[in-house]
Design an enzyme around this catalytic site. Sequence first.
Site, PDB file in Angstrom:
ATOM      1  N   LYS A   1       0.845  -1.191   0.000  1.00  0.00           N
ATOM      2  CA  LYS A   1       0.000   0.000   0.000  1.00  0.00           C
ATOM      3  C   LYS A   1       0.886   1.248   0.000  1.00  0.00           C
ATOM      4  O   LYS A   1       1.994   1.200   0.524  1.00  0.00           O
ATOM      5  CB  LYS A   1      -0.902   0.010   1.240  1.00  0.00           C
TER       6      LYS A   1
ATOM      7  N   HIS B   1      -6.458 -13.521  -7.746  1.00  0.00           N
ATOM      8  CA  HIS B   1      -7.299 -12.540  -7.072  1.00  0.00           C
ATOM      9  C   HIS B   1      -8.692 -12.595  -7.684  1.00  0.00           C
ATOM     10  O   HIS B   1      -8.839 -12.840  -8.882  1.00  0.00           O
ATOM     11  CB  HIS B   1      -6.724 -11.128  -7.199  1.00  0.00           C
TER      12      HIS B   1
END
Length: 453
Positions: A175, A294
């Site tokens: 992040k 994902h």
Amino acid sequence: MSPQTETKAGVGFKAGVNEYKLTYYTPEYETKDTDILAAFRVTPQPGVPPEERGEAVAAESSTGTWTTVWTDGLTSLDRYKGRCYHIEPVPGEEDQFIAYVAYPLDLFEEGSVTNMFTSIVGNVFGFKALRALRLEDLRIPVAYVKTFQGPPHGIQVERDKLNKYGRPLLGCTIKPKLGLSAKNYGRAVYECLRGGLDFTKDDENVNSQPFMRWRDRFLFCAEAIYKSQAETGEIKGHYLNATAGTCEDMMKRAVFARELGVPIVMHDYLTGGFTANTTLAHYCRDNGLLLHIHRAMHAVIDRQKNHGMHFRVLAKALRMSGGDHIHAGTVVGKLEGERDITLGFVDLLRDDYIEKDRSRGIYFTQDWVSLPGVIPVASRGIHVWHMPALTEIFGDDSVLQFGGGTLGHPWGNAPGAVANRVALEACVKARNEGRDLAAEGGEIIREACKWSP
């Protein structure tokens, strides 16, 4: 009029809209071991009998159309049609029922999830006689399972490649997901891996944007992997997202990852598509790459309770198409997930054989025969205080994927990774000693805090 047309007219049929129940509702049908079985949650328009809507689903997802056509006489509908063989009410719902449909195996191309979904869910969900329709589960017969390669490697082979046993694996999504330069991104990867994580991860929408092109990211992440491996003596990995706008670009990225010698790549299997995913999975098996999956976009399909498709169906499809990891919810954290239902599809991902269990949402017994298992990934909104629950719920064959729970540590990325690793090892040690993680989890973590950042 030609003689052929004249003959047909003489023995013809009555034109007009068909009643499907005359052909596709067959409650006396005994399912075959080779049938693909589907359980649909049906919400019909008011006043429409369940039998009429159940057989309409069977018809529209197999050989049916709204009227009889001449070419029906050129094939055997009894051989190829789908059959609604059972209907049952949904407890607590007056206007819903479960329709069970059996499809002959000859309707489907071997080894193609794309074709399977195109047939079963490609058209019927827009049927105007239905207010809503949801595919709750599929039974994939052994004969069809054997036409798929499945996961590139599977759980045991992955553990052998990583030389890591007896505990869940630890990961972290870097992040902020967008905006970092490739060099700063690689730095964060190194700090997390050096701190004790097994994997770091590209976020699902990190592909090849102007601020960080894919080749630069791959190079800096590979450098971080090799540096952290040299310093820790452990095998490390970063999920390099190979998802791209074309299959050719996707494969180019996977080939470059293999040339760098990294252990794992990643794919967004729903936005990328099943054909692309299966292609990548085959390449990964042939070239020794693990494949992390994902599920970006899954909630568009599976979140509504009455319409769409349950994630257990998408999980089964992924096991067939191919992937070594897939995100599977957490039960804890910030995303939705009921414990029994989540564990139901976690078992469908990992186990070789799963019995029917309606309390866990499993409508059919599923035998995966020799198809390798997939490691479920628990992610989104989790942190070290969730570690006891995650360890208890998911067991050893899982990846616990942090993000802010690592990078949000006030001392930095590496201390956050250390905290994750210490918490995990404390929970595994306590579990192995017979302690109750559910009752003593907080105390176990507080004890571990004395020896960790």
